[in-house]
Design a protein around this motif. Structure first.
Motif, PDB file in Angstrom:
ATOM      1  N   GLU A  59       0.725  -1.512   0.023  1.00  0.00           N
ATOM      2  CA  GLU A  59      -0.044  -0.114  -0.023  1.00  0.00           C
ATOM      3  C   GLU A  59       1.271   1.240  -0.264  1.00  0.00           C
ATOM      4  N   ASN A  60      -0.033   2.107  -1.050  1.00  0.00           N
ATOM      5  CA  ASN A  60       0.927   3.455  -0.919  1.00  0.00           C
ATOM      6  C   ASN A  60       0.367   4.595  -0.134  1.00  0.00           C
ATOM      7  N   TYR A  61       0.771   5.320   0.941  1.00  0.00           N
ATOM      8  CA  TYR A  61      -0.290   6.729   1.127  1.00  0.00           C
ATOM      9  C   TYR A  61       0.206   7.920   1.348  1.00  0.00           C
ATOM     10  N   ARG A  62       0.021   8.923   0.156  1.00  0.00           N
ATOM     11  CA  ARG A  62       0.302  10.440   0.401  1.00  0.00           C
ATOM     12  C   ARG A  62       0.121  11.048   1.528  1.00  0.00           C
ATOM     13  N   ASN A  72       1.180  -1.710  11.670  1.00  0.00           N
ATOM     14  CA  ASN A  72       0.328  -2.794  12.466  1.00  0.00           C
ATOM     15  C   ASN A  72       2.607  -3.664  12.717  1.00  0.00           C
ATOM     16  N   THR A  73       1.989  -4.732  13.237  1.00  0.00           N
ATOM     17  CA  THR A  73       3.754  -5.328  13.756  1.00  0.00           C
ATOM     18  C   THR A  73       3.985  -6.624  12.365  1.00  0.00           C
ATOM     19  N   ASN A  74       5.026  -6.020  12.247  1.00  0.00           N
ATOM     20  CA  ASN A  74       6.211  -7.315  10.898  1.00  0.00           C
ATOM     21  C   ASN A  74       5.763  -6.350   9.489  1.00  0.00           C
ATOM     22  N   ARG A  75       4.716  -5.879   9.248  1.00  0.00           N
ATOM     23  CA  ARG A  75       4.673  -4.846   8.167  1.00  0.00           C
ATOM     24  C   ARG A  75       5.955  -3.737   7.751  1.00  0.00           C
ATOM     25  N   LEU A  76       6.540  -3.774   6.588  1.00  0.00           N
ATOM     26  CA  LEU A  76       7.463  -3.562   6.139  1.00  0.00           C
ATOM     27  C   LEU A  76       7.056  -2.370   5.368  1.00  0.00           C
ATOM     28  N   HIS A  77       7.876  -1.029   5.791  1.00  0.00           N
ATOM     29  CA  HIS A  77       6.946   0.334   5.637  1.00  0.00           C
ATOM     30  C   HIS A  77       8.475   1.448   6.254  1.00  0.00           C
ATOM     31  N   SER A  78       8.125   2.058   4.397  1.00  0.00           N
ATOM     32  CA  SER A  78       9.091   2.962   4.789  1.00  0.00           C
ATOM     33  C   SER A  78       8.666   4.708   3.502  1.00  0.00           C
ATOM     34  N   ALA A  79       9.405   5.231   3.586  1.00  0.00           N
ATOM     35  CA  ALA A  79       8.762   6.451   3.131  1.00  0.00           C
ATOM     36  C   ALA A  79       9.829   7.081   2.003  1.00  0.00           C
ATOM     37  N   THR A  80       9.200   7.792   1.111  1.00  0.00           N
ATOM     38  CA  THR A  80      10.553   8.762  -0.216  1.00  0.00           C
ATOM     39  C   THR A  80       9.709   9.946  -0.529  1.00  0.00           C
ATOM     40  N   ALA A  81      10.219  11.135  -0.328  1.00  0.00           N
ATOM     41  CA  ALA A  81       9.772  12.487  -0.413  1.00  0.00           C
ATOM     42  C   ALA A  81      10.425  12.885  -1.750  1.00  0.00           C
ATOM     43  N   GLU A 124      -4.922   2.559   8.194  1.00  0.00           N
ATOM     44  CA  GLU A 124      -3.622   2.722   8.169  1.00  0.00           C
ATOM     45  C   GLU A 124      -2.965   4.127   7.954  1.00  0.00           C
ATOM     46  N   HIS A 125      -3.792   5.079   6.737  1.00  0.00           N
ATOM     47  CA  HIS A 125      -3.576   6.492   6.459  1.00  0.00           C
ATOM     48  C   HIS A 125      -4.515   7.443   7.321  1.00  0.00           C
ATOM     49  N   ILE A 126      -4.385   8.536   8.577  1.00  0.00           N
ATOM     50  CA  ILE A 126      -6.204   8.845   8.771  1.00  0.00           C
ATOM     51  C   ILE A 126      -5.614  10.763   8.578  1.00  0.00           C
ATOM     52  N   ARG A 127      -5.928  11.651   7.866  1.00  0.00           N
ATOM     53  CA  ARG A 127      -6.261  12.611   7.984  1.00  0.00           C
ATOM     54  C   ARG A 127      -7.721  12.959   8.825  1.00  0.00           C
ATOM     55  N   ARG A 226       0.539 -16.009   4.219  1.00  0.00           N
ATOM     56  CA  ARG A 226      -0.120 -14.923   4.419  1.00  0.00           C
ATOM     57  C   ARG A 226      -1.178 -13.870   4.952  1.00  0.00           C
ATOM     58  N   SER A 227      -1.995 -15.454   5.499  1.00  0.00           N
ATOM     59  CA  SER A 227      -3.550 -14.896   6.473  1.00  0.00           C
ATOM     60  C   SER A 227      -2.856 -14.212   7.841  1.00  0.00           C
ATOM     61  N   MET A 228      -1.526 -14.803   7.699  1.00  0.00           N
ATOM     62  CA  MET A 228      -1.139 -14.863   9.350  1.00  0.00           C
ATOM     63  C   MET A 228       0.683 -13.446   9.294  1.00  0.00           C
ATOM     64  N   ILE A 229       1.212 -12.716   8.210  1.00  0.00           N
ATOM     65  CA  ILE A 229       2.081 -12.619   8.278  1.00  0.00           C
ATOM     66  C   ILE A 229       1.279 -11.007   6.930  1.00  0.00           C
ATOM     67  N   ASN A 230       0.347 -11.441   6.251  1.00  0.00           N
ATOM     68  CA  ASN A 230       0.262 -10.545   5.014  1.00  0.00           C
ATOM     69  C   ASN A 230       1.087  -9.867   3.664  1.00  0.00           C
ATOM     70  N   LEU A 231       2.335 -10.742   3.943  1.00  0.00           N
ATOM     71  CA  LEU A 231       2.542 -10.835   2.788  1.00  0.00           C
ATOM     72  C   LEU A 231       3.238 -12.620   2.065  1.00  0.00           C
TER      73      LEU A 231
END
Length: 295
Positions: A59-62, A72-81, A124-127, A226-231
């Motif tokens: 998922e990608n969020y601006r 959430n736990t064990n979720r791969l995450h990063s950010a670019t700008a 995951e993303h709240i404005r 996938r059901s446990m790790i979401n990957l």
């Protein structure tokens, strides 16, 4: 998880208070503001300046100033700008253990475990627009201030604020009325799978091998994982390999081809392609840029 090889190296508190607030002003010279990583802790991030593209698994969020993110736990995450544009934030990172006793109480079973295993999904993303969303933002800001000031009995107040925030998110989550915990058997099994992968990902490892090891068909194994790790299993294995390759690139002078082989890639082109997909830069660029900001 029992092994630490793929976890983020920055400590998030200690055993007595497994919570940390990180305040970041990222390097405007870099496009990659948060290096792709994961950790076993929960994370809430509040953007305080600028904007960025935030990536959580696929998922990608601006995001922009005032936005909230839940990882959430064990979720791969990063950010670019965009280079030369500011991106600042603070992150509240804490162990799920602060919210319960790992299956020994009803709070954990009804309200924590279902979220950890995606039976209940927090946004995951709240404005912040609705009242409850603005309350969550206020609570996170209060957590930051309480943690930084550390006045008498601040730990009690921190935990109270976390529970209040968790209540608001749970009450407005998807499928909250259908929340159910997972069996102990499924939890024990996925931990065994993750441990096996961590011990073997530097070698050739196949879905057939994993499925046979845990007495499932390949299809059953993939659905369970996938059901446990979401990957997917392949995505998770590649994230393990790329994470370690990043450490070797920054902490050793080994050739990139050698590093690729050490972390389980037998094809340098595939390694380069996979590295760029996860890290949004080439291995050479990653090494040249040196230490990156992480949360």
């Amino acid at each position: 998880m029992d092994h630490d090889s793929l976890k983020e190296k920055i400590p998030h508190g200690d055993a007595m208070l497994p919570l940390m607030v990180h305040v970041f002003e990222t390097d405007v010279c870099l496009q990659e503001r948060i290096v792709s990583h994961w950790h076993a802790e929960l994370e809430f991030l509040v953007v305080t300046r600028g904007c960025a593209d935030f990536h959580i698994d696929a998922e990608n969020y601006r995001v922009q100033k005032g936005d909230l993110l839940f990882v959430n736990t064990n979720r791969l995450h990063s950010a670019t700008a965009v280079a030369k544009e500011p991106f600042c934030f603070f992150a509240v990172v804490f162990s799920p253990s602060l919210l319960g006793n790992y299956g020994n109480d009803s709070i954990w079973q009804k309200y924590v475990e279902p979220v950890l295993h995606n039976k209940v999904r927090f946004p995951e993303h709240i404005r912040p627009q609705e009242n409850w969303e603005q309350e969550v933002l206020v609570l996170l800001t209060q957590v930051q201030n309480i943690y930084l000031q550390q006045e008498t009995a601040y730990e009690l107040l921190l935990k109270a604020k976390l529970y209040e925030m968790w209540y608001l998110l749970f009450a407005h989550s998807q499928s909250a009325q259908e929340a159910t915990g997972l069996s102990d058997y499924r939890i024990v099994r996925i931990k065994a799978v993750l441990n096996y992968i961590q011990e073997h990902y530097r070698q050739k490892i196949t879905l057939a091998e994993l499925a046979a090891e845990f007495q499932m068909s390949e299809g059953q194994f993939c659905r369970f994982f996938r059901s446990m790790i979401n990957l997917s299993t392949v995505e998770y294995i590649n994230s393990c390999r790329i994470s370690e390759s990043g450490v070797l690139l920054q902490e050793t002078d080994k050739e990139i081809g050698e590093i690729a082989g050490l972390v389980g890639f037998n094809n340098i082109s595939y390694f380069n392609k996979t590295f760029r997909r996860y890290m949004h830069c080439s291995p050479t660029q990653f090494r040249q840029n040196g230490k990156r900001s992480e949360t």
